[in-house]
Scaffold this motif. Structure first.
Motif, PDB file in Angstrom:
ATOM      1  N   THR A  14     -20.746  43.690  79.036  1.00 28.20           N
ATOM      2  CA  THR A  14     -20.078  43.355  77.779  1.00 28.20           C
ATOM      3  C   THR A  14     -19.562  41.923  77.821  1.00 28.20           C
ATOM      4  O   THR A  14     -19.468  41.327  78.891  1.00 28.20           O
ATOM      5  N   MET A  15     -19.187  41.408  76.677  1.00 28.66           N
ATOM      6  CA  MET A  15     -18.522  40.112  76.605  1.00 28.66           C
ATOM      7  C   MET A  15     -17.007  40.274  76.728  1.00 28.66           C
ATOM      8  O   MET A  15     -16.297  39.289  76.908  1.00 28.66           O
ATOM      9  N   ALA A  16     -16.527  41.476  76.653  1.00 26.06           N
ATOM     10  CA  ALA A  16     -15.074  41.716  76.703  1.00 26.06           C
ATOM     11  C   ALA A  16     -14.539  41.531  78.119  1.00 26.06           C
ATOM     12  O   ALA A  16     -15.158  41.970  79.087  1.00 26.06           O
ATOM     13  N   LYS A  17     -13.396  40.900  78.221  1.00 23.23           N
ATOM     14  CA  LYS A  17     -12.697  40.766  79.506  1.00 23.23           C
ATOM     15  C   LYS A  17     -11.799  41.987  79.644  1.00 23.23           C
ATOM     16  O   LYS A  17     -10.890  42.203  78.847  1.00 23.23           O
ATOM     17  N   LEU A  18     -12.079  42.803  80.652  1.00 26.46           N
ATOM     18  CA  LEU A  18     -11.374  44.067  80.845  1.00 26.46           C
ATOM     19  C   LEU A  18     -10.706  44.102  82.209  1.00 26.46           C
ATOM     20  O   LEU A  18     -10.998  43.293  83.078  1.00 26.46           O
ATOM     21  N   ASN A  19      -9.825  45.079  82.398  1.00 27.96           N
ATOM     22  CA  ASN A  19      -9.099  45.244  83.649  1.00 27.96           C
ATOM     23  C   ASN A  19      -9.409  46.592  84.276  1.00 27.96           C
ATOM     24  O   ASN A  19      -9.764  47.545  83.572  1.00 27.96           O
ATOM     25  N   VAL A  20      -9.266  46.668  85.585  1.00 29.21           N
ATOM     26  CA  VAL A  20      -9.431  47.937  86.287  1.00 29.21           C
ATOM     27  C   VAL A  20      -8.496  48.964  85.643  1.00 29.21           C
ATOM     28  O   VAL A  20      -7.334  48.669  85.351  1.00 29.21           O
ATOM     29  N   GLY A  21      -9.038  50.136  85.372  1.00 33.19           N
ATOM     30  CA  GLY A  21      -8.270  51.215  84.747  1.00 33.19           C
ATOM     31  C   GLY A  21      -8.435  51.285  83.240  1.00 33.19           C
ATOM     32  O   GLY A  21      -8.151  52.319  82.639  1.00 33.19           O
ATOM     33  N   ASP A  22      -8.902  50.195  82.604  1.00 28.82           N
ATOM     34  CA  ASP A  22      -9.144  50.230  81.155  1.00 28.82           C
ATOM     35  C   ASP A  22     -10.208  51.262  80.838  1.00 28.82           C
ATOM     36  O   ASP A  22     -11.087  51.556  81.660  1.00 28.82           O
ATOM     37  N   LEU A  23     -10.145  51.799  79.620  1.00 21.33           N
ATOM     38  CA  LEU A  23     -11.137  52.760  79.153  1.00 21.33           C
ATOM     39  C   LEU A  23     -11.985  52.144  78.048  1.00 21.33           C
ATOM     40  O   LEU A  23     -11.453  51.569  77.096  1.00 21.33           O
ATOM     41  N   LEU A  24     -13.296  52.260  78.205  1.00 22.22           N
ATOM     42  CA  LEU A  24     -14.241  51.881  77.156  1.00 22.22           C
ATOM     43  C   LEU A  24     -14.482  53.118  76.311  1.00 22.22           C
ATOM     44  O   LEU A  24     -14.733  54.196  76.851  1.00 22.22           O
ATOM     45  N   THR A  25     -14.422  52.980  74.992  1.00 19.18           N
ATOM     46  CA  THR A  25     -14.572  54.142  74.127  1.00 19.18           C
ATOM     47  C   THR A  25     -15.620  53.888  73.049  1.00 19.18           C
ATOM     48  O   THR A  25     -15.902  52.750  72.683  1.00 19.18           O
ATOM     49  N   ALA A  26     -16.162  54.971  72.521  1.00 19.58           N
ATOM     50  CA  ALA A  26     -17.081  54.911  71.388  1.00 19.58           C
ATOM     51  C   ALA A  26     -16.278  54.574  70.137  1.00 19.58           C
ATOM     52  O   ALA A  26     -15.051  54.563  70.152  1.00 19.58           O
ATOM     53  N   GLY A  27     -16.991  54.300  69.050  1.00 18.58           N
ATOM     54  CA  GLY A  27     -16.330  54.029  67.782  1.00 18.58           C
ATOM     55  C   GLY A  27     -16.147  52.563  67.476  1.00 18.58           C
ATOM     56  O   GLY A  27     -15.421  52.197  66.551  1.00 18.58           O
ATOM     57  N   HIS A  28     -16.811  51.697  68.247  1.00 16.91           N
ATOM     58  CA  HIS A  28     -16.735  50.256  68.016  1.00 16.91           C
ATOM     59  C   HIS A  28     -18.077  49.756  67.478  1.00 16.91           C
ATOM     60  O   HIS A  28     -19.095  50.426  67.590  1.00 16.91           O
ATOM     61  N   ARG A  29     -18.089  48.546  66.962  1.00 14.40           N
ATOM     62  CA  ARG A  29     -19.318  47.960  66.428  1.00 14.40           C
ATOM     63  C   ARG A  29     -20.310  47.681  67.556  1.00 14.40           C
ATOM     64  O   ARG A  29     -19.924  47.333  68.655  1.00 14.40           O
ATOM     65  N   SER A  30     -21.588  47.823  67.238  1.00 14.47           N
ATOM     66  CA  SER A  30     -22.662  47.561  68.185  1.00 14.47           C
ATOM     67  C   SER A  30     -22.630  46.105  68.624  1.00 14.47           C
ATOM     68  O   SER A  30     -22.397  45.209  67.808  1.00 14.47           O
TER      69      SER A  30
ATOM     70  N   ARG B 220     -26.060  44.929  66.827  1.00 14.35           N
ATOM     71  CA  ARG B 220     -26.145  45.041  65.371  1.00 14.35           C
ATOM     72  C   ARG B 220     -24.750  45.370  64.850  1.00 14.35           C
ATOM     73  O   ARG B 220     -24.399  46.526  64.659  1.00 14.35           O
ATOM     74  N   PRO B 221     -23.930  44.340  64.646  1.00 14.88           N
ATOM     75  CA  PRO B 221     -22.511  44.535  64.312  1.00 14.88           C
ATOM     76  C   PRO B 221     -22.250  45.358  63.053  1.00 14.88           C
ATOM     77  O   PRO B 221     -21.143  45.837  62.859  1.00 14.88           O
ATOM     78  N   GLU B 222     -23.250  45.547  62.211  1.00 13.65           N
ATOM     79  CA  GLU B 222     -23.046  46.355  61.011  1.00 13.65           C
ATOM     80  C   GLU B 222     -22.993  47.856  61.324  1.00 13.65           C
ATOM     81  O   GLU B 222     -22.619  48.662  60.477  1.00 13.65           O
ATOM     82  N   ILE B 223     -23.330  48.235  62.564  1.00 20.28           N
ATOM     83  CA  ILE B 223     -23.344  49.642  62.965  1.00 20.28           C
ATOM     84  C   ILE B 223     -22.146  49.943  63.862  1.00 20.28           C
ATOM     85  O   ILE B 223     -21.907  49.249  64.850  1.00 20.28           O
ATOM     86  N   VAL B 224     -21.391  50.988  63.506  1.00 22.31           N
ATOM     87  CA  VAL B 224     -20.316  51.489  64.367  1.00 22.31           C
ATOM     88  C   VAL B 224     -20.936  52.561  65.253  1.00 22.31           C
ATOM     89  O   VAL B 224     -21.549  53.515  64.762  1.00 22.31           O
ATOM     90  N   MET B 225     -20.778  52.388  66.551  1.00 18.10           N
ATOM     91  CA  MET B 225     -21.457  53.263  67.513  1.00 18.10           C
ATOM     92  C   MET B 225     -20.679  54.557  67.779  1.00 18.10           C
ATOM     93  O   MET B 225     -19.472  54.527  67.980  1.00 18.10           O
ATOM     94  N   ASN B 226     -21.403  55.663  67.791  1.00 18.67           N
ATOM     95  CA  ASN B 226     -20.818  56.970  68.079  1.00 18.67           C
ATOM     96  C   ASN B 226     -20.738  57.242  69.580  1.00 18.67           C
ATOM     97  O   ASN B 226     -20.166  58.248  69.989  1.00 18.67           O
TER      98      ASN B 226
END
Length: 134
Positions: free
Chosen positions: A14-30, A33-39
């Protein structure tokens, strides 16, 4: 509990800067294809695949690859499994459950600028012709 598809280790790019322990979750834009919210949230057992995903993301930022731990059940990614390749040679998966960041991976292979351009051209051509299975 579903049959174990893969023992890992697992990675997410990903391009996101994350930290140990963070949770990645569904429901964000692809990322592609940013027009799609991912399940689902997507991941792979191949560090190179996670690196490629990070570098191809259609958002600005520095690509990151994270070692992750699925917190629940997951399935083969139907966008590449059987639809485009028999079986799951890319070892790509998706889940509706969060993925926990375990560590950042720093020694993954980067694409050359020319290779990155070629991959983006291929992705754009595919996006014009096919739908994401969400």
């Amino acid at each position: 509990m579903a049959e174990l598809l893969d023992e890992g280790p697992f990675f997410h790019g990903t391009m996101a800067k994350l930290n140990v322990g963070d949770l990645l979750t569904a429901g964000h834009r692809s990322n592609y294809r940013p027009e799609i919210v991912m399940n689902h949230i997507y991941f792979t057992a191949l560090v190179d695949g996670a690196g490629l995903a990070a570098e191809l993301a259609a958002v600005d930022g520095e690509p990151h690859v994270y070692l992750i731990e699925p917190t629940g059940d997951f399935d083969n990614d139907p966008n590449v499994t059987d639809k485009k390749f028999p079986g799951n040679p890319t070892r790509s998966y998706r889940s509706t459950e969060p993925l926990r960041i375990v560590a950042e991976v720093h020694d993954w292979p980067r694409l050359s600028p020319d290779a990155l351009r070629q991959w983006r051209e291929r992705l754009a051509a595919i996006d014009d012709k096919s739908e994401i299975i969400n």
